[in-house]
Write an enzyme that holds these catalytic residues in place. Structure first.
Site, PDB file in Angstrom:
ATOM      1  N   GLU A   1       0.814  -1.209   0.000  1.00  0.00           N
ATOM      2  CA  GLU A   1       0.000   0.000   0.000  1.00  0.00           C
ATOM      3  C   GLU A   1       0.854   1.269   0.000  1.00  0.00           C
ATOM      4  O   GLU A   1       0.331   2.372  -0.110  1.00  0.00           O
ATOM      5  CB  GLU A   1      -0.926   0.014   1.230  1.00  0.00           C
ATOM      6  CG  GLU A   1      -1.962  -1.097   1.209  1.00  0.00           C
ATOM      7  CD  GLU A   1      -2.678  -1.264   2.543  1.00  0.00           C
ATOM      8  OE1 GLU A   1      -3.844  -1.645   2.533  1.00  0.00           O
ATOM      9  OE2 GLU A   1      -2.064  -1.028   3.603  1.00  0.00           O
TER      10      GLU A   1
ATOM     11  N   GLY B   1     -12.459  -3.400   1.752  1.00  0.00           N
ATOM     12  CA  GLY B   1     -13.539  -4.136   1.112  1.00  0.00           C
ATOM     13  C   GLY B   1     -14.723  -3.211   0.880  1.00  0.00           C
ATOM     14  O   GLY B   1     -14.991  -2.324   1.691  1.00  0.00           O
TER      15      GLY B   1
ATOM     16  N   MET C   1      -9.495  -2.301   8.525  1.00  0.00           N
ATOM     17  CA  MET C   1      -9.119  -2.733   9.871  1.00  0.00           C
ATOM     18  C   MET C   1      -8.326  -1.711  10.691  1.00  0.00           C
ATOM     19  O   MET C   1      -7.866  -2.040  11.780  1.00  0.00           O
ATOM     20  CB  MET C   1      -8.333  -4.061   9.773  1.00  0.00           C
ATOM     21  CG  MET C   1      -9.134  -5.170   9.098  1.00  0.00           C
ATOM     22  SD  MET C   1      -8.227  -6.718   8.878  1.00  0.00           S
ATOM     23  CE  MET C   1      -8.033  -7.257  10.566  1.00  0.00           C
ATOM     24  N   GLU C   2      -8.153  -0.488  10.181  1.00  0.00           N
ATOM     25  CA  GLU C   2      -7.297   0.463  10.898  1.00  0.00           C
ATOM     26  C   GLU C   2      -7.846   1.886  11.013  1.00  0.00           C
ATOM     27  O   GLU C   2      -7.576   2.584  11.999  1.00  0.00           O
ATOM     28  CB  GLU C   2      -5.915   0.568  10.214  1.00  0.00           C
ATOM     29  CG  GLU C   2      -5.110  -0.710  10.189  1.00  0.00           C
ATOM     30  CD  GLU C   2      -5.452  -1.612   9.013  1.00  0.00           C
ATOM     31  OE1 GLU C   2      -6.098  -1.123   8.054  1.00  0.00           O
ATOM     32  OE2 GLU C   2      -5.095  -2.811   9.034  1.00  0.00           O
TER      33      GLU C   2
ATOM     34  N   ASP D   1     -11.692  -5.588  -2.756  1.00  0.00           N
ATOM     35  CA  ASP D   1     -12.549  -6.783  -2.744  1.00  0.00           C
ATOM     36  C   ASP D   1     -13.947  -6.383  -2.316  1.00  0.00           C
ATOM     37  O   ASP D   1     -14.187  -5.240  -1.937  1.00  0.00           O
ATOM     38  CB  ASP D   1     -11.964  -7.820  -1.766  1.00  0.00           C
ATOM     39  CG  ASP D   1     -11.888  -7.278  -0.345  1.00  0.00           C
ATOM     40  OD1 ASP D   1     -12.897  -7.366   0.372  1.00  0.00           O
ATOM     41  OD2 ASP D   1     -10.839  -6.733   0.048  1.00  0.00           O
TER      42      ASP D   1
HETATM   43  N1  SAH Z   1      -3.272 -11.373   3.773  1.00  0.00           N
HETATM   44  C1  SAH Z   1      -2.710 -10.188   4.328  1.00  0.00           C
HETATM   45  C2  SAH Z   1      -3.582  -9.692   5.450  1.00  0.00           C
HETATM   46  C3  SAH Z   1      -4.513  -8.688   4.947  1.00  0.00           C
HETATM   47  S1  SAH Z   1      -5.626  -8.090   6.139  1.00  0.00           S
HETATM   48  C4  SAH Z   1      -1.337 -10.473   4.813  1.00  0.00           C
HETATM   49  O1  SAH Z   1      -1.054 -11.595   5.146  1.00  0.00           O
HETATM   50  O2  SAH Z   1      -0.532  -9.537   4.860  1.00  0.00           O
HETATM   51  C5  SAH Z   1      -6.460  -6.974   5.088  1.00  0.00           C
HETATM   52  C6  SAH Z   1      -5.914  -5.576   5.051  1.00  0.00           C
HETATM   53  O3  SAH Z   1      -6.555  -4.854   4.026  1.00  0.00           O
HETATM   54  C7  SAH Z   1      -6.197  -4.806   6.333  1.00  0.00           C
HETATM   55  O4  SAH Z   1      -5.114  -3.958   6.611  1.00  0.00           O
HETATM   56  C8  SAH Z   1      -7.504  -4.048   6.029  1.00  0.00           C
HETATM   57  O5  SAH Z   1      -7.442  -2.707   6.456  1.00  0.00           O
HETATM   58  C9  SAH Z   1      -7.674  -4.105   4.525  1.00  0.00           C
HETATM   59  N2  SAH Z   1      -8.862  -4.819   3.999  1.00  0.00           N
HETATM   60  C10 SAH Z   1      -9.045  -5.069   2.677  1.00  0.00           C
HETATM   61  N3  SAH Z   1     -10.192  -5.754   2.466  1.00  0.00           N
HETATM   62  C11 SAH Z   1     -10.761  -5.946   3.693  1.00  0.00           C
HETATM   63  C12 SAH Z   1     -11.955  -6.623   4.124  1.00  0.00           C
HETATM   64  N4  SAH Z   1     -12.757  -7.243   3.271  1.00  0.00           N
HETATM   65  N5  SAH Z   1     -12.222  -6.634   5.466  1.00  0.00           N
HETATM   66  C13 SAH Z   1     -11.387  -6.027   6.337  1.00  0.00           C
HETATM   67  N6  SAH Z   1     -10.245  -5.396   5.978  1.00  0.00           N
HETATM   68  C14 SAH Z   1      -9.916  -5.337   4.664  1.00  0.00           C
END
Ligand code: SAH
Length: 241
Positions: free
Chosen positions: A18, A84, A184-185, A208
């Site tokens: 990002e 998302g 998530m932040e 997504d």
């Molecule tokens: N697979 C990744 C983890 C991603 S967590 C890894 O292993 O590094 C998802 C991240 O993208 C989080 O920081 C959140 O802010 C964002 N995000 C994107 N799509 C999301 C969704 N559907 N629900 C929650 N957070 C999402």
């Protein structure tokens, strides 16, 4: 405001993709490691900045935001990342800028109304209008070069869950009218900035649809699109300030 001499912008993302390219674009970059994170201070297109990866989730983001302010003296914060979609009109590849943010997993009811951050009196934490407008201007200019991507402004929800379930998403949407995106932040940074009096903004590219295919879509998207968007928008933002 951003042209004032003492402005120092904190730029937070959760994941390396990002923020790809920003550190390389910095001049006079100096890296400081603190609390398991690398804070890189330097100039981005003449703006004094500190860029950092927060890691994932509300506590991680809050810890990073506080450190940016208290240890690195930032005066403004922008969070840039992916999210998302929580609305049919908001499509993968679109961009959402938060007008306000809610911690969608906060629930201290019946002591406080659902979603209200206890003792702040707020469930919807407002972002800074001026920063939001400047970001929107930068994003609009960037998106002119992207086929059909749309900019949306409104409510973003944050929680310690990767939402990948249509039923869970539908429940959140009905509890939070106007919800455009989930991540998530952002709302953790919003609370820190509200409490410390720091203007902030959150910008998210949709990776997504927060449904059953979210994990696969997300992985593909962050690798191919997310970094290019973040870089393009932040560059325009810093140049116009
Ligand atoms: N697979 C990744 C983890 C991603 S967590 C890894 O292993 O590094 C998802 C991240 O993208 C989080 O920081 C959140 O802010 C964002 N995000 C994107 N799509 C999301 C969704 N559907 N629900 C929650 N957070 C999402």
């Amino acid at each position: 405001m951003l042209t004032e001499k003492k402005t120092r912008l904190g730029i937070i993302s959760a994941l390396a993709e990002e923020q790809e390219g920003l550190i390389h674009a910095m001049t006079d970059a100096v890296r400081h490691t603190h609390g398991m994170r690398d804070y890189t201070a330097g100039k981005l297109w003449n703006m004094d900045t500190v860029a950092v990866l927060s890691r994932i989730g509300k506590v991680a983001a809050a810890m990073t935001a506080v450190t940016l302010v208290e240890k690195f003296g930032v005066t403004h914060i922008v969070f840039t990342g992916v999210a998302g979609s929580a609305d049919r009109a908001v499509q993968v590849g679109d961009v959402v800028i938060a007008e306000s943010l809610v911690q969608h997993d906060m629930d201290a009811s019946p002591l406080f109304p659902r979603f209200e951050v206890p003792l702040t009196g707020l469930s919807h934490l407002p972002s800074d209008l001026e920063l939001g407008s400047r970001l929107a201007h930068a994003a609009t200019t960037f998106l002119e070069g992207e086929n059909g991507a749309t900019l949306h402004r409104g409510l973003i929800g944050s929680g310690d869950q990767f939402i990948h379930d249509g039923v869970r998403l539908a429940a959140l949407k009905s509890a939070l009218p106007g919800l455009l995106a989930v991540e998530m932040e952002g709302a953790a940074v919003a609370q820190v900035c509200f409490e410390l009096g720091i203007p902030f903004a959150v910008i998210r590219t949709i990776s997504d649809n927060a449904n059953e295919s979210a994990a696969t879509d997300f992985m593909h998207f962050v690798k191919t699109v997310a970094s290019r968007y973040a870089f393009g928008i932040i560059e325009r933002f810093c140049r116009q300030a």
